[in-house]
Scaffold this active site. Structure first.
Site, PDB file in Angstrom:
ATOM      1  N   HIS A  71       0.813  -1.219   0.000  1.00 14.54           N
ATOM      2  CA  HIS A  71       0.000   0.000   0.000  1.00 14.54           C
ATOM      3  C   HIS A  71       0.845   1.266   0.000  1.00 14.54           C
ATOM      4  CE1 HIS A  71       0.313  -0.327   4.542  1.00 14.54           C
ATOM      5  NE2 HIS A  71       0.443   0.979   4.404  1.00 14.54           N
TER       6      HIS A  71
ATOM      7  N   ASP B  54       0.208  -7.538   1.172  1.00 13.32           N
ATOM      8  CA  ASP B  54       0.644  -6.172   1.454  1.00 13.32           C
ATOM      9  C   ASP B  54       2.164  -6.052   1.525  1.00 13.32           C
ATOM     10  OD1 ASP B  54       0.484  -3.488   1.872  1.00 13.32           O
ATOM     11  OD2 ASP B  54      -0.559  -3.581   3.797  1.00 13.32           O
TER      12      ASP B  54
ATOM     13  N   SER C 238       4.606   2.094   8.024  1.00 14.12           N
ATOM     14  CA  SER C 238       4.350   1.040   7.047  1.00 14.12           C
ATOM     15  C   SER C 238       5.597   0.665   6.269  1.00 14.12           C
ATOM     16  CB  SER C 238       3.274   1.485   6.060  1.00 14.12           C
ATOM     17  OG  SER C 238       1.999   1.369   6.608  1.00 14.12           O
TER      18      SER C 238
END
Length: 572
Positions: free
Chosen positions: A143, A174, A252
């Site tokens: 993402h 992901d 992230s």
């Protein structure tokens, strides 16, 4: 499924350039990126409010699995746990390790507009984290680079940003791999090694570049839980590790370090709860990388294609001839495209997977007195690999060898890094139904999107490969379609009496029409009839009026050209 009040969030923040624009309270929020029901990812829209960084309270005691410095030990059924106070040494070691390993990722992205599929939305800037592994590759989250148009990375302590290329992306898990061609970037970089799944209460240090500053950040925490979890980005159910370290937008793609190795990759947190973050465990990372190394591209995660029900009720067990010492789960539905559909039947009871007994609640043993759903065993199989299933059918036990493959749903859950398909004829805009299209209706899309389309998207299974649910999404008004303007957001069943298989098939039926009239049979018994010659002429002026460059998407144009070349070759 988690309660709607507690939602999983991806952790990519908006960039500094966008932060300044959030001060305008009158600007309405943009729709968030595609997401699954109840799982709302962080948006990079200019109106997304930023939450305050949450400080992680250091735990007083942390479990050390691999010995050394133990001050207390407890023996419970042969399990020895070494407990030591404090984890400052581990945190300092993680910082030293990360300085030459963790990078900041800068992404410029542009997502498609599914309501107007010939257009893209405005580009946006966002930031994330990543870390280098052997082979001169950078691991980050999918993402972080989804729908990217340009990616840069920066080392700690360096003012220079280097251009990066996205090698592979796995949106279900992901994860993404980046590469940097500039030799200068790799000078002094330290490659991190992948470790093991940490045990409960083991200390981890999450390293990355979260919001609130520009420099590297390290937060400490312990492992709270290990189990399959819904991944907010790709909507897959895969193993994840829950930790109590503060994980914020920007973390992230950053590593969670245990000792001198990577224990996982930070990727999402749980809103409405304090200090609940999630990291992607090493087995998922290794599966992702191994598939790329073997096949040269992302291969996905396998599925049995089964929908199963627990058999904890004694009356249910008795009805299906299960003995008191027999455990398993009941098959309710089978994906017709799966290999399991060839040998398994509805109301079969799956007793074991590759010799591992399945409990009545669908779990299997995992490590020391832990349990995990048997889906994890399935997902760790390589595509094409076989599994042995023991099944109870009409009171008799059978064993079947089933080949496992990644399975695609009838209605795609996500469509990152690709342009939407569309076909326009006489002002009627036809598209394949996707969940990203439904997500355009807003965060509460489950309640605000067309009810019938939503139900089909979440429940229907494909009957054959390549099948799509083709819908009439909107009508671009013109004299040719006056009176049909209310026929939108509805499934197209047939064209001139022929059942529609997918958008390409609908396009070929319309373009190859030899009749004077063209008839579309829609859901709910609705009908559209057009004079084909007049409708063909109207299409050109409608496209010009709305400044639409083409009547069909690039993929349909390419497929038509390929079909024409094949036909020409056959004639010769």
């Amino acid at each position: 499924m988690l309660p709607s009040l507690r939602r999983l969030h991806r952790l990519r923040p908006i960039a500094a350039a966008t932060l300044r624009r959030t001060a305008a309270p009158s600007r309405p929020p943009l729709p968030p990126p595609p997401k699954l029901l109840h799982f709302i990812p962080f948006s990079s829209s200019s109106a997304t409010p930023l939450s305050k960084p949450v400080l992680c309270k250091a735990s007083e005691y942390e479990v050390e699995k691999r010995g050394g410095g133990g001050i207390a030990e407890e023996i419970d059924e042969g399990i020895v746990e070494h407990v030591r106070q404090g984890s400052d040494t581990d945190a300092y070691a993680a910082i030293e390790l990360a300085l030459d390993s963790v990078v900041k990722v800068f992404t410029v992205s542009s997502s498609p507009n599914y309501f107007l599929p010939w257009q893209n939305k405005a580009q946006r800037e966002s930031m994330g984290s990543g870390f280098v592994i052997p082979g001169r590759r950078i691991v980050t989250n999918a993402h972080v680079v989804a729908d990217h148009t340009f990616v840069l990375v920066r080392k700690h302590g360096s003012p220079t940003k280097y251009k990066a290329e996205v090698q592979a992306v796995g949106h279900e898990c992901d994860l993404a791999l980046l590469s940097v061609d500039n030799e200068e970037f790799w000078e002094g970089m330290h490659f991190l090694e992948l470790g093991d799944i940490p045990f409960l209460q083991e200390a981890v240090a999450v390293v990355g570049y979260p919001q609130g500053g520009d420099n590297i950040s390290v937060t400490k925490g312990v492992v709270s839980r290990v189990e399959p979890t819904q991944y907010a980005h790709g909507a897959a159910q895969l193993m994840a590790i829950q930790i109590d370290a503060a994980i914020n937008p920007g973390n992230s793609g950053g590593p969670a370090i245990m000792g001198d190795k990577v224990a996982g990759v930070a990727f999402q947190n749980l809103s409405g709860a304090e200090n609940i973050g999630y990291i992607i465990p090493v087995p998922i990372i290794k599966h992702f990388i191994a598939g790329i190394e073997e096949k040269g591209k992302y291969v996905g995660f396998c599925s049995l294609g089964l929908s199963c029900q627990p058999t904890e009720n004694s009356q249910l067990r008795e009805h299906f001839h299960m003995r008191p010492d027999t455990t398993g789960v009941l098959i309710n539905k089978i994906n017709p495209l799966s290999d399991a559909a060839k040998v398994l039947k509805k109301n079969d009871v799956v007793l074991s997977f590759d010799g591992v007994p399945i409990a009545n609640d669908g779990t299997v043993p995992f490590r020391n007195r832990e349990r995990i759903t048997f889906d994890h065993l399935v997902s760790m199989k390589k595509p094409g690999e076989k599994a042995i299933l023991k099944v109870l059918r009409d009171g008799m036990e059978h064993e079947f060898s089933i080949s496992l493959q990644p399975l695609q749903p009838l209605v795609p859950v996500h469509q990152f890094d690709q342009l939407p398909s569309y076909y326009i004829f006489a002002g009627f805009v036809f598209i394949p139904l996707t969940q990203p299209y439904l997500h355009e209706y807003g965060e509460d899309w489950y309640n605000t999107s067309p009810r019938k389309l939503c139900e089909k998207a979440l429940r229907e299974l494909p009957n054959k490969a390549g099948e799509q649910l083709v819908i009439l999404s909107q009508v671009l008004m013109d004299d040719i379609n006056t009176g049909y303007e209310r026929l939108s957001e509805i499934q197209v069943k047939k064209v001139n009496g022929v059942e529609v298989e997918n958008l390409k098939h609908l396009c070929s039926l319309v373009e190859g029409c030899q009749d004077e009239s063209l008839k579309f049979d829609l859901d709910e018994g609705r009908v559209i009839v057009l004079n084909y010659k007049n409708a063909k002429l109207a299409t050109s002026r409608i496209l010009k009026r709305h400044r639409i460059p083409s009547a069909m998407s690039t993929d349909l144009i390419d497929e038509q050209a390929a079909d024409q070349q094949m036909e020409s070759a056959c004639v010769r």
